[in-house]
Scaffold this motif. Structure first.
Motif, PDB file in Angstrom:
ATOM      1  N   LEU A   1      -4.632   0.699   6.155  1.00 39.88           N
ATOM      2  CA  LEU A   1      -3.790   0.576   4.961  1.00 39.88           C
ATOM      3  C   LEU A   1      -4.634   0.695   3.697  1.00 39.88           C
ATOM      4  O   LEU A   1      -4.193   1.270   2.698  1.00 39.88           O
TER       5      LEU A   1
ATOM      6  N   VAL B   1      -4.996   4.125   2.642  1.00 39.01           N
ATOM      7  CA  VAL B   1      -3.842   4.633   1.889  1.00 39.01           C
ATOM      8  C   VAL B   1      -3.989   4.281   0.415  1.00 39.01           C
ATOM      9  O   VAL B   1      -3.724   5.103  -0.472  1.00 39.01           O
TER      10      VAL B   1
ATOM     11  N   VAL C   1       2.697   9.402   4.971  1.00 40.22           N
ATOM     12  CA  VAL C   1       2.527   8.168   4.203  1.00 40.22           C
ATOM     13  C   VAL C   1       3.491   8.145   3.028  1.00 40.22           C
ATOM     14  O   VAL C   1       4.138   7.138   2.743  1.00 40.22           O
TER      15      VAL C   1
ATOM     16  N   ILE D   1       6.975   7.326   4.250  1.00 40.03           N
ATOM     17  CA  ILE D   1       7.140   5.892   4.504  1.00 40.03           C
ATOM     18  C   ILE D   1       7.263   5.157   3.176  1.00 40.03           C
ATOM     19  O   ILE D   1       8.112   4.279   3.012  1.00 40.03           O
ATOM     20  N   GLY D   2       6.422   5.531   2.236  1.00 38.65           N
ATOM     21  CA  GLY D   2       6.470   4.881   0.934  1.00 38.65           C
ATOM     22  C   GLY D   2       7.822   5.025   0.279  1.00 38.65           C
ATOM     23  O   GLY D   2       8.397   4.057  -0.211  1.00 38.65           O
TER      24      GLY D   2
ATOM     25  N   TYR E   1       1.311   3.951  -3.080  1.00 41.01           N
ATOM     26  CA  TYR E   1       0.993   5.362  -2.886  1.00 41.01           C
ATOM     27  C   TYR E   1       2.027   6.270  -3.532  1.00 41.01           C
ATOM     28  O   TYR E   1       1.679   7.278  -4.140  1.00 41.01           O
TER      29      TYR E   1
ATOM     30  N   SER F   1       0.825  -1.200   0.000  1.00 44.47           N
ATOM     31  CA  SER F   1       0.000   0.000   0.000  1.00 44.47           C
ATOM     32  C   SER F   1       0.864   1.257   0.000  1.00 44.47           C
ATOM     33  O   SER F   1       0.532   2.228  -0.660  1.00 44.47           O
ATOM     34  N   PHE F   2       1.987   1.222   0.718  1.00 37.74           N
ATOM     35  CA  PHE F   2       2.848   2.405   0.724  1.00 37.74           C
ATOM     36  C   PHE F   2       3.582   2.562  -0.611  1.00 37.74           C
ATOM     37  O   PHE F   2       3.699   3.670  -1.142  1.00 37.74           O
TER      38      PHE F   2
END
Lengths: 217, 523, 668
Positions: B427, B430, C633, C636-637, B304, B300-301
């Motif tokens: 998550l 996200v 976010v 982190i990604g 993104y 999920s990250f």
């Protein structure tokens, strides 16, 4: 009983040949050593067949002679003979001496793991089983440590030989057709990797795996 | 188990088609003939698959080749997926590959290679899901890698070759671990069953699973999970996936993501059944939950922050496969049913959006989301369908993934995994943001000047239209026969009587009994 | 009797209108007509359905539906009937208004607009009547989705970024609601609301579920501090859609709080009500103060929505306190007040947005500083807007006054009799409500004055004309509703009181007779109050007309003295000059906005510190709630991308590592 000891001994020989495959300077030399190794493997099959009375294993030995001793090495020599990357050199990331040491460590670990297995079918061939497992991981190590992508093809072949031996030790009574399927896969894998390697050599002008890192993130 | 010629026929059609196309010469003049053969083959295949699935759905498990091939409802779900997505991506490829040919992306040779390997790939995947012989199953999974390698590297450019190389190496290395799992299972079975030959058949192993050695079963399951999990795209074995998905031609990306991953997952489910019967459900469930959750979390990250459209979609596949693994890990009829339903739903939506990404490539010539703007204005139909695909993958009603995600989360709460479910919900938010980025950033907005207005051809739009319809239908009202098939497949996995309705475990007996009767308006 | 059938009919007509509008998208006129007339017709039917359900016993119908785990059940009871009536009523007006207004958008996809507007209304109708958690969520998300497309309709940078923010907040809200429903389903044994009502979870679980639901629905309602999306999203949508969003969609949030807190969980613990009360008080005061500082007419109205949601929540919170502490009178008074203000706000906020739309329709700008003097050229719009402004400022005898009056009553009664916390909290809330009322008057004096009176401050303002008849009809209808709901309070209150009695699951005993609200020793008749107040309001006018007019000096049409300069339009009192003193007096409150931002930033900094980066990237939004999270976010990604470094040999090692890890798990 002596037949099984012979099989275990031959299995030890596999490790030696695989080290030769990994440390050889030229792909064609590696292909030759691979053929030699496959011959040893066939020897193990025949020995095991004699001991266990499994007629399937004779057939396995026969197909292995055709595919692994003859077909695959010839294919590799034909495909890889023309490919060369002078800048790359041997493409080794670790010296042969370290390779040998690592092989010893892997072997010891595999012996430790296999000693824990309690399967009646392989009670007598535990050393060979350990070798087959070690062989598999040696092949993996070759893929991880070598920069030359052709060496990685050999790494794959070593893994395949290792798992093939495991199959013979643990599943000697399996139908022949299964073995034919696995052998066919191996041949196709080598062909496809060979063709891709050739295309990469032609398009990128290198055989260096370190150059194949543009796709990330 | 009733012997039938249908599974053989289903395997024969794509194999013959591949050989037939391979025999055609690769010249400029023969591309039309190749296309005709290709379309005929996918049409024939879908007819055979339909017949096969209907046969199984009527309640007879079908076998062929002396039990080596076996199609039960579980397999039928996946056979149907291959047939359906194969047909639709095949149709899409008709327009897409022709576009590539006309724009010089590939030559007549590439055109031929595409079609040969397309059908070969279908053949290998069908072999995976119809195989009852566990070693054959492994052989077939390995063959899927080999069958699709040239499809990934079709364009022969630097990144596509790199992706193909990585795909083959990681695929074969990973799947080699699967062979160890397979051999261990076989050896274990052979020492238990009187009939050595029989131990290679999954049905025999499943029937005597309780006699297997627990420790060996566990070790074998770990190897199987790692090995086939590599092909399924579970973290951390997923690394080949974004490269291969993004560099392959779009119809192939659709096939890879929508079907190939599910085939590998199918093998994992087959072993899950064995393992559950041998050592109970707890052990495999923990492993599946670990890998599933890790996949959802990492993907999920990565999803993104990704700016490349097709890589983004690839990470979304990792995430959804993780969700399916998680649902299998939650277990129970609800979890298993939700997992299978999610597999089906994800296939439809992912095939749709990968085809959409193909339209984007045809219009813009780039996958960089920073450059793709205003799709809705330059190509309205593609834009709307991309939007539907994005919203569906983000898990919005009235599209299908909402239903299965709802069930998965419900299964998580019902099985008492509150924390995991809660984290997954966060998550998923996200990933919603990631897909809204696609909608608001690329589908909407102002298009660059250089892009002319006008949609891609109907050949590319029609199959997508069908997929949109399916995505909505599965989201609004799952057709009764489909629901029945999925329920039967769930019953195969949980080992219950057939026709257990997928109901929330909280649901009391009364509504279930009522729902077993045909739903009629009661006003 | 046939309430449910009428409701289904209304939904069907909406669906049909939506599809027809889309089908005729190439023909703007046909699309507008299909969407407008279809919407109006469906609205009428829905209004009937809602009104007929108000007095009746709850009806639930189960259609089975396609999914075995969630039967498709609709239920019309007092609460949902009221919501259906409010939604449909405003829909009728907005649809009529849209017939003329949407021509502004001709050639820019009016077909799609009609489609999404009707879809939006239909999903709202189904959200409030769904009697199953699954379907509730389905329609809740569809409502968000449809309104998202209305927000981004212009597809310009601002609309798209507002839409993105809106979408994220809406989705995060629905996720929280879903979590709450899962918690309740787990103990109820079903997704159906009937089961939720029958089996309440333990107090701790119920409290978690309620807080989750409050956060989720609060985000939808635009309750502070979850309001960030509202002032950006509502102005971006077309005005008739803004009217629907501000008028009814945010009420779905209040509806949800009532539904979960009172209907499904049975009132729960006293602190729930106090929490709602506190949030209501904060929202009302802060909302109106932020509104004062606005120059954009639609943003101003959007902030007033935050304020009014706060007032509604004051009533609802009082009702919840009453219910949980066993004071049926307080409960009935509070909830009735909340529901009444809910209805009223729908009417006058709808009116104000339509009025704003009419002004923008002619002015093509949202900046009030550029308007002025429109009262002369747009008399109907001006008059309607004035009535709306008076109503929202709670000036008697209009409807806003009645419901705020009831809210005061509820607060006072609760303050007289209750626990220490209640006795402490309710007077404070009442004081804040008074402050809110005062500031709202100020704000609308400013807004009305700046837009409609004075001299035109731009050429467009001088050349403006009255809007088309359809738009006038829409506005006048709502203006009349404001007056009727104010004057006819004695008739309306019992209806709402019986609805709230049904929601509270208690007999409507507090009403001695139809119109008499008897509380302890004090007896207060609503018609009496109304008459008194009408008298109070009209007395000055009457007196003035009797005595003053004759003696008043004739009005002189000359220019005012401007310190010797030539007067021009910019010298008239503008929005900014009205706001300046307020901004000075309430500087601490504006500082609170900064402080709240700082607190959120603090949480966030810890988060960022964890990933070792406090990078201040240029964010698309200037808010403090969403941007830091998305930034975190993203960070982190980007860190996670290291995993995918590009070297496939490392990838092979991952496989081995995974194998070892899983083997260790196996052997543990």
């Amino acid at each position: 009983m002596s037949g099984l000891q012979l099989a275990n001994g031959l299995a030890g020989l596999l490790i030696v040949t695989s080290l030769l495959v990994i440390t050889a300077k030229r792909p064609t030399t590696s292909a030759f050593f691979y053929a030699l190794q496959s011959l040893v493997l066939v020897g193990i099959f025949v020995t095991l067949a004699g001991v266990t009375g499994s007629h399937e294993l004779y057939l396995w030995a026969g197909t292995s002679v055709v595919t692994k001793v003859l077909l695959v090495p010839i294919l590799m020599t034909r495909l890889f003979g023309r490919l060369d990357d002078p800048k790359l050199g041997t493409g080794e990331r670790i010296s042969p001496a370290v390779s040998v040491l690592m092989a010893a460590v892997v072997l010891a670990l595999c012996f430790a793991v296999v000693s824990g297995v309690s399967l009646p079918a392989v009670a007598a061939t535990k050393p060979a089983l350990a070798v087959s497992l070690a062989h598999f991981f040696l092949g993996l190590a070759a893929i991880v440590t070598q920069r030359n992508i052709l060496k990685q093809v050999f790494g794959y072949c070593l893994m395949e030989n290792g798992s093939h031996l495991t199959l013979a030790l643990m599943a000697a009574k399996a139908p022949e057709l299964v073995e034919v399927g696995i052998a066919t896969d191996a041949i196709f894998a080598v062909v496809i990797l060979g063709v891709l390697g050739t295309q990469i050599h032609r398009t990128l002008g290198t055989l260096d795996a370190d150059q194949l890192t543009s796709l990330k993130g | 188990m009733v012997p039938s010629v249908l599974p053989l026929l289903a395997l024969a059609v794509p194999l013959v088609a591949a050989i037939g196309i391979a025999l055609l010469p690769a010249r400029d003049g023969t591309t039309r003939r190749t296309e005709t053969l290709h379309l005929g083959a996918i049409a024939a295949l879908s007819a055979v698959v339909l017949a096969l699935v209907v046969e199984v759905a009527r309640g007879t498990d079908v076998s062929a080749l002396g039990g080596w091939l076996y199609v039960d409802p579980l397999a039928a779900v996946f056979v149907a997926l291959i047939g359906l997505i194969g047909l639709l991506t095949g149709l899409y490829a008709w327009g897409y590959v022709r576009h590539d040919l006309e724009h010089g992306e590939i030559g007549p040779r590439g055109h031929k290679i595409f079609h040969v390997f397309f059908h070969l790939f279908l053949f290998t995947m069908l072999l995976v899901v119809t195989s009852n012989n566990i070693v054959m199953m492994w052989v077939a999974v390995e063959a899927t890698t080999l069958g699709s390698a040239f499809l990934v590297g079709l364009y022969g450019k630097r990144p596509s070759l790199e992706a193909a190389w990585k795909y083959v190496i990681i695929g074969t290395v990973g799947v080699a671990f699967g062979l160890y799992g397979t051999v261990l299972t076989y050896a274990d079975g052979a020492s238990v069953l009187a009939d050595h030959e029989g131990a290679i058949l999954w049905t025999n192993l499943a029937a005597h699973a309780s006699a297997l050695d627990p420790m060996l079963v566990k070790i074998a399951f770990v190897f199987v999970l790692i090995g086939f999990g590599t092909k399924a795209g579970l973290f951390p074995m997923h690394a080949w996936l974004p490269d291969a998905h993004s560099e392959a031609p779009s119809p192939v990306s659709a096939l890879l993501s929508a079907v190939l991953l599910k085939c590998a997952l199918f093998v994992v489910i087959r072993y899950l059944i064995l393992t559950t019967r041998a050592v109970g459900a707890d052990f495999p469930q923990i492993l599946l939950m670990i890998l599933g959750f890790a996949s959802v979390a990492v993907a999920s990250f990565l999803l993104y922050v990704q700016k490349d459209l097709k890589r983004k979609l690839a990470y979304s596949s990792v995430e959804h496969i993780g969700l399916i693994a998680l649902a299998l890990g939650f277990g129970g009829p609800l979890g298993i049913g939700a997992a299978i339903l999610h597999a089906v739903n994800h296939s439809l939506a992912k095939a749709l959006i990968f085809c959409g990404s193909g339209n984007v490539l045809m219009k813009y010539g780039t996958r960089d989301l920073g450059e793709v703007k205003g799709l809705l204005r330059v190509a309205p139909a593609s834009g709307v369908m991309m939007m539907i695909g994005s919203l569906a993958l983000a898990g919005f009603p009235p599209f299908n993934l909402f239903v299965s995600e709802f069930l998965i989360l419900g299964a998580g709460i019902a099985s008492g995994h509150w924390v995991v479910t809660g984290l997954v919900v966060l998550l998923l938010t996200v990933t919603v943001a990631a897909f809204v980025q696609i909608v608001s950033g690329s589908v909407l907005g102002k298009a660059p000047e250089r892009i002319g207005v006008g949609d891609v051809g109907w050949r590319a739009l029609a199959p997508m239209g069908v997929l949109v319809a399916l995505v909505v239908v599965m989201g609004v009202a799952v057709p009764r026969p489909v629901a029945r098939l999925i329920e039967d497949a769930t019953a195969v996995v949980v080992g219950a009587d057939r026709a257990t309705p997928i109901a929330a475990p909280w649901q009391k007996a009364e509504p279930i009994a009522r729902l077993a009767a045909p739903a009629a308006p009661r006003s | 009797m046939y309430a449910i059938q009428m409701l289904i009919g209304a939904v069907m007509i909406h669906a049909l209108a939506a599809v027809t509008s889309l089908v005729f998208r190439r023909d703007d006129g046909a699309a507008i007509a299909a969407a407008g007339f279809g919407g109006a017709l469906a609205g009428l039917l829905g209004l009937l359905a809602g009104l007929s359900a108000l007095g009746a016993a709850p009806v639930a119908v189960d259609w089975g539906g396609p999914f075995p785990f969630a039967p498709f059940t609709l239920r019309l009871d007092g609460l949902s009937g009221l919501m259906v009536a409010v939604i449909s009523g405003l829909t009728v007006v907005a649809s009529i208004y849209s017939l003329a207004y949407v021509r502004e958008y001709a050639g820019r996809g009016v077909g799609a607009m009609g489609f999404f507007t009707n879809l939006f209304v239909a999903s709202m109708l189904l959200v409030v009547t769904a009697d199953d958690a699954f379907w509730f969520l389905v329609f809740f998300e569809m409502m968000s989705l449809a309104s998202y497309f209305l927000v981004i309709f212009d597809q310009n940078e601002e609309a798209v970024s507002a839409g993105f923010l809106y979408f994220l907040v809406a989705h995060a809200g629905s996720v929280a609601i879903m979590a709450a429903f899962f918690l309740m389903a787990n103990s109820a044994g079903s997704f159906s609301f009937a089961a939720f009502r029958a089996h309440h979870p333990s107090e701790a679980v119920a409290s978690i579920a309620f807080v989750l639901a409050l956060a989720g629905f609060g985000a939808k309602a635009g309750m502070i501090p979850l309001h960030v999306w509202l002032p950006r999203a509502h102005p971006a949508a077309p005005s008739h859609a803004s009217a629907l969003m501000s008028g009814v969609m945010i009420k779905i949030g209040v509806f949800g709080i009532v539904k979960v807190g009172i209907d499904l969980l049975g009132g729960g613990v006293a602190w729930w009500g106090l929490l709602v009360l506190a949030l209501g008080a904060i929202s009302s005061v802060m909302g109106v103060i932020y509104a004062l500082a606005e120059h954009d007419i639609k943003k101003l109205l959007a902030y007033h929505s935050v304020e009014n949601i706060g007032i509604i929540l004051l009533g609802v919170g009082t009702g919840m306190i009453g219910l949980s502490t066993g004071h049926p009178v307080v409960a009935a008074l509070g909830l009735t007040a909340g529901l009444y203000h809910l209805v009223n706000h729908a009417v006058f906020k709808g009116l104000l947005f339509l009025g704003a739309g009419s002004v923008i329709f002619r002015m093509h700008t949202k900046d009030m500083e550029k308007m002025g003097g429109l009262g002369r050229v747009m008399p109907w719009t001006s008059l309607s807007f004035l009535i709306g402004a008076l109503a929202i400022s709670a000036i008697p005898p209009l409807n806003g006054f009645v419901s705020e009056w009831l809210t005061y009553q509820g607060l006072f009664v609760a303050a007289l009799d209750g626990s220490f916390a209640t006795r402490l909290a309710t007077p404070i809330a009442a004081t804040l409500l008074a402050l809110t009322g005062a500031l709202a008057v100020m704000c609308f004096v400013k807004a009305y004055g700046v837009i409609f009176s004075g001299a035109p401050r731009s050429r467009r303002a001088a050349e403006a004309t009255e809007v088309p008849a359809a738009m006038v009809i829409g506005m006048v209808a709502l203006a009349l509703a404001c007056i009727v709901l104010g004057l006819a309070a004695p008739l309306v209150v019992p209806v709402l009181a019986s609805a709230s009695a049904q929601i509270l699951n208690q007999p409507a005993t507090v009403f001695v007779d139809g119109a008499m609200l008897s509380v302890g020793e004090t007896a207060l008749s609503t018609p009496m109050v109304a008459l008194l107040l009408i008298g109070l309001a009209t007395l000055p006018v009457l007196l003035g007309s009797l005595f003053a007019i004759a003696r008043r000096a004739p009005r002189v049409g000359e220019a005012p003295w401007a310190c010797g300069y030539l007067p021009d339009g910019h010298m008239a009192v503008s929005a900014h000059s009205f706001a300046q003193p307020i901004r000075m007096f309430f500087r601490p409150l504006y500082a609170i906005r900064k402080t709240v931002a700082a607190v959120e930033g603090w949480v966030d900094r810890r988060f960022d510190g964890f990933v070792a980066a406090a990078r201040r990237s240029e964010s698309a939004f200037d808010d403090t709630l969403v941007a830091p999270v998305t930034r975190g976010v993203g960070e982190i990604g980007r860190r996670a991308q290291i995993i995918q470094g590009g070297d496939f040999r490392i990838y092979c090692l991952y496989i081995v590592a995974a194998l070892i890890a899983l083997v260790l798990v196996t052997l543990r």
